[in-house]
Write a protein that holds these residues in place. Structure first.
Motif, PDB file in Angstrom:
ATOM      1  N   GLU A 146       0.804  -1.219   0.000  1.00 50.15           N
ATOM      2  CA  GLU A 146       0.000   0.000   0.000  1.00 50.15           C
ATOM      3  C   GLU A 146       0.841   1.274   0.000  1.00 50.15           C
ATOM      4  O   GLU A 146       0.485   2.261  -0.640  1.00 50.15           O
ATOM      5  CB  GLU A 146      -0.944   0.003   1.207  1.00 50.15           C
ATOM      6  CG  GLU A 146      -1.926   1.139   1.176  1.00 50.15           C
ATOM      7  CD  GLU A 146      -2.898   1.071   2.337  1.00 50.15           C
ATOM      8  OE1 GLU A 146      -3.075   2.092   3.005  1.00 50.15           O
ATOM      9  OE2 GLU A 146      -3.471  -0.010   2.575  1.00 50.15           O
ATOM     10  N   ALA A 147       1.957   1.289   0.701  1.00 54.38           N
ATOM     11  CA  ALA A 147       2.798   2.488   0.765  1.00 54.38           C
ATOM     12  C   ALA A 147       3.777   2.576  -0.402  1.00 54.38           C
ATOM     13  O   ALA A 147       4.456   3.588  -0.586  1.00 54.38           O
ATOM     14  CB  ALA A 147       3.571   2.513   2.080  1.00 54.38           C
ATOM     15  N   LEU A 148       3.860   1.538  -1.201  1.00 53.66           N
ATOM     16  CA  LEU A 148       4.816   1.483  -2.304  1.00 53.66           C
ATOM     17  C   LEU A 148       4.270   2.203  -3.528  1.00 53.66           C
ATOM     18  O   LEU A 148       3.122   1.999  -3.914  1.00 53.66           O
ATOM     19  CB  LEU A 148       5.111   0.021  -2.647  1.00 53.66           C
ATOM     20  CG  LEU A 148       6.141  -0.259  -3.731  1.00 53.66           C
ATOM     21  CD1 LEU A 148       7.471   0.400  -3.434  1.00 53.66           C
ATOM     22  CD2 LEU A 148       6.321  -1.763  -3.887  1.00 53.66           C
ATOM     23  N   SER A 149       5.103   3.042  -4.108  1.00 54.08           N
ATOM     24  CA  SER A 149       4.713   3.736  -5.334  1.00 54.08           C
ATOM     25  C   SER A 149       5.947   3.960  -6.192  1.00 54.08           C
ATOM     26  O   SER A 149       7.079   3.925  -5.705  1.00 54.08           O
ATOM     27  CB  SER A 149       4.062   5.088  -5.012  1.00 54.08           C
ATOM     28  OG  SER A 149       5.034   5.984  -4.496  1.00 54.08           O
ATOM     29  N   SER A 150       5.712   4.202  -7.453  1.00 53.77           N
ATOM     30  CA  SER A 150       6.822   4.509  -8.354  1.00 53.77           C
ATOM     31  C   SER A 150       7.514   5.799  -7.925  1.00 53.77           C
ATOM     32  O   SER A 150       8.728   5.926  -8.052  1.00 53.77           O
ATOM     33  CB  SER A 150       6.309   4.627  -9.795  1.00 53.77           C
ATOM     34  OG  SER A 150       5.790   3.394 -10.228  1.00 53.77           O
ATOM     35  N   THR A 151       6.748   6.751  -7.410  1.00 55.08           N
ATOM     36  CA  THR A 151       7.333   8.007  -6.933  1.00 55.08           C
ATOM     37  C   THR A 151       8.304   7.748  -5.786  1.00 55.08           C
ATOM     38  O   THR A 151       9.403   8.316  -5.754  1.00 55.08           O
ATOM     39  CB  THR A 151       6.218   8.980  -6.473  1.00 55.08           C
ATOM     40  OG1 THR A 151       5.333   9.205  -7.574  1.00 55.08           O
ATOM     41  CG2 THR A 151       6.794  10.289  -5.985  1.00 55.08           C
ATOM     42  N   LEU A 152       7.938   6.891  -4.856  1.00 55.66           N
ATOM     43  CA  LEU A 152       8.829   6.535  -3.744  1.00 55.66           C
ATOM     44  C   LEU A 152      10.140   5.957  -4.274  1.00 55.66           C
ATOM     45  O   LEU A 152      11.228   6.326  -3.825  1.00 55.66           O
ATOM     46  CB  LEU A 152       8.141   5.530  -2.819  1.00 55.66           C
ATOM     47  CG  LEU A 152       8.997   4.945  -1.688  1.00 55.66           C
ATOM     48  CD1 LEU A 152       9.341   6.026  -0.669  1.00 55.66           C
ATOM     49  CD2 LEU A 152       8.273   3.790  -1.018  1.00 55.66           C
ATOM     50  N   ILE A 153      10.048   5.079  -5.249  1.00 56.09           N
ATOM     51  CA  ILE A 153      11.249   4.462  -5.818  1.00 56.09           C
ATOM     52  C   ILE A 153      12.098   5.510  -6.530  1.00 56.09           C
ATOM     53  O   ILE A 153      13.322   5.547  -6.366  1.00 56.09           O
ATOM     54  CB  ILE A 153      10.869   3.311  -6.772  1.00 56.09           C
ATOM     55  CG1 ILE A 153      10.226   2.177  -5.964  1.00 56.09           C
ATOM     56  CG2 ILE A 153      12.100   2.809  -7.536  1.00 56.09           C
ATOM     57  CD1 ILE A 153       9.599   1.103  -6.806  1.00 56.09           C
ATOM     58  N   ARG A 154      11.477   6.390  -7.309  1.00 57.89           N
ATOM     59  CA  ARG A 154      12.240   7.441  -7.991  1.00 57.89           C
ATOM     60  C   ARG A 154      12.936   8.353  -6.989  1.00 57.89           C
ATOM     61  O   ARG A 154      14.082   8.756  -7.196  1.00 57.89           O
ATOM     62  CB  ARG A 154      11.324   8.256  -8.910  1.00 57.89           C
ATOM     63  CG  ARG A 154      10.899   7.511 -10.151  1.00 57.89           C
ATOM     64  CD  ARG A 154      10.274   8.429 -11.191  1.00 57.89           C
ATOM     65  NE  ARG A 154       9.204   9.263 -10.673  1.00 57.89           N
ATOM     66  CZ  ARG A 154       7.917   8.910 -10.599  1.00 57.89           C
ATOM     67  NH1 ARG A 154       7.542   7.700 -11.007  1.00 57.89           N
ATOM     68  NH2 ARG A 154       7.022   9.735 -10.128  1.00 57.89           N
ATOM     69  N   ASN A 155      12.269   8.655  -5.882  1.00 55.56           N
ATOM     70  CA  ASN A 155      12.897   9.489  -4.845  1.00 55.56           C
ATOM     71  C   ASN A 155      14.104   8.786  -4.230  1.00 55.56           C
ATOM     72  O   ASN A 155      15.137   9.417  -3.982  1.00 55.56           O
ATOM     73  CB  ASN A 155      11.884   9.857  -3.765  1.00 55.56           C
ATOM     74  CG  ASN A 155      10.856  10.838  -4.255  1.00 55.56           C
ATOM     75  OD1 ASN A 155      11.028  11.499  -5.282  1.00 55.56           O
ATOM     76  ND2 ASN A 155       9.744  10.930  -3.543  1.00 55.56           N
ATOM     77  N   ARG A 156      13.991   7.493  -3.977  1.00 60.02           N
ATOM     78  CA  ARG A 156      15.137   6.728  -3.460  1.00 60.02           C
ATOM     79  C   ARG A 156      16.282   6.728  -4.459  1.00 60.02           C
ATOM     80  O   ARG A 156      17.432   6.851  -4.097  1.00 60.02           O
ATOM     81  CB  ARG A 156      14.729   5.281  -3.156  1.00 60.02           C
ATOM     82  CG  ARG A 156      13.769   5.132  -2.022  1.00 60.02           C
ATOM     83  CD  ARG A 156      14.533   4.767  -0.776  1.00 60.02           C
ATOM     84  NE  ARG A 156      13.632   4.705   0.340  1.00 60.02           N
ATOM     85  CZ  ARG A 156      13.618   3.721   1.209  1.00 60.02           C
ATOM     86  NH1 ARG A 156      14.436   2.716   1.092  1.00 60.02           N
ATOM     87  NH2 ARG A 156      12.784   3.751   2.221  1.00 60.02           N
ATOM     88  N   CYS A 157      15.950   6.568  -5.720  1.00 54.78           N
ATOM     89  CA  CYS A 157      16.978   6.544  -6.763  1.00 54.78           C
ATOM     90  C   CYS A 157      17.690   7.892  -6.876  1.00 54.78           C
ATOM     91  O   CYS A 157      18.891   7.937  -7.133  1.00 54.78           O
ATOM     92  CB  CYS A 157      16.373   6.174  -8.106  1.00 54.78           C
ATOM     93  SG  CYS A 157      15.822   4.460  -8.191  1.00 54.78           S
ATOM     94  N   SER A 158      16.959   8.972  -6.660  1.00 55.48           N
ATOM     95  CA  SER A 158      17.607  10.291  -6.739  1.00 55.48           C
ATOM     96  C   SER A 158      18.605  10.477  -5.604  1.00 55.48           C
ATOM     97  O   SER A 158      19.619  11.152  -5.766  1.00 55.48           O
ATOM     98  CB  SER A 158      16.568  11.412  -6.754  1.00 55.48           C
ATOM     99  OG  SER A 158      15.964  11.563  -5.502  1.00 55.48           O
ATOM    100  N   LEU A 159      18.353   9.859  -4.441  1.00 58.19           N
ATOM    101  CA  LEU A 159      19.331   9.898  -3.349  1.00 58.19           C
ATOM    102  C   LEU A 159      20.622   9.192  -3.752  1.00 58.19           C
ATOM    103  O   LEU A 159      21.715   9.661  -3.455  1.00 58.19           O
ATOM    104  CB  LEU A 159      18.763   9.237  -2.086  1.00 58.19           C
ATOM    105  CG  LEU A 159      17.643   9.963  -1.366  1.00 58.19           C
ATOM    106  CD1 LEU A 159      17.086   9.093  -0.241  1.00 58.19           C
ATOM    107  CD2 LEU A 159      18.148  11.289  -0.814  1.00 58.19           C
TER     108      LEU A 159
END
Length: 185
Positions: A146-159
């Motif tokens: 439920e908390a997983l989203s493509s936006t979350l993954i993209r934000n992690r990748c930007s880190l």
């Protein structure tokens, strides 16, 4: 549910559309379910003209195919396509019987999905060819995603891209198949 309806489902081609930017384990759980229930699942990477994508649709398609493979989903039942134009028009051309839209929860994704649903419902009537709309089913993801989203993954990748790699790669295994982490990052 009528036991015969499951047997009939095995003969149906269905379409699951999304931006898959990037695809993640929540998407893949839905694909796995659909691929066990239906004859063929077409994963369509649509292009929203109101969004800017850092990764091209064709690159997302290649990554999605690798994720499907890495997840143990039968490739003989799933194919990935990139399309431009109306998804309902493509679905009709492919003799799709059901359009699936994945949502985390109705509260999180419902408003945006309602707009797409209206387009898929009224598009054939307004823009032609004049045909009865294809049934749309909203498939809700597993609660653990439920908390997983493509936006979350993209934000992690930007880190990671800013040099903060420590711990990020390790935690990504909860988001995407292990074999595809480096490609996602």
């Amino acid at each position: 549910q009528d036991p015969n309806s499951r047997k009939k489902d095995k003969d149906k081609t269905v379409l699951f559309a999304g931006s898959f930017n990037p695809a993640h384990n929540g998407h893949l759980a839905m694909v796995k379910y659909l691929s066990t229930r239906y004859k063929e699942v077409i994963l369509v990477i649509g292009m929203n003209p109101n969004k800017t994508y850092q990764v091209s649709p064709s690159d997302r398609a290649v990554l999605l195919e690798k994720m499907v493979s890495a997840s143990g989903i039968s490739k003989s039942r799933v194919r990935v396509e990139v399309i431009s134009g109306y998804i309902w028009r493509y679905a009709m051309a492919q003799n799709v019987e059901i359009l699936f839209r994945g949502i985390r929860t109705w509260e999180k994704d419902g408003k945006d999905e309602q707009a797409l649903h209206l387009l898929n419902t009224w598009g054939p009537v307004v823009y032609g060819p004049l045909k009865w709309p294809i049934k749309t089913i909203f498939i809700e993801g597993q609660p653990k995603y439920e908390a997983l989203s493509s936006t979350l993954i993209r934000n992690r990748c930007s880190l990671v891209k800013r040099g903060n790699r420590r711990g990020i790669t390790l935690s990504m295994h909860d988001f995407v198949p292990k074999d595809t982490i480096e490609e996602v990052i």
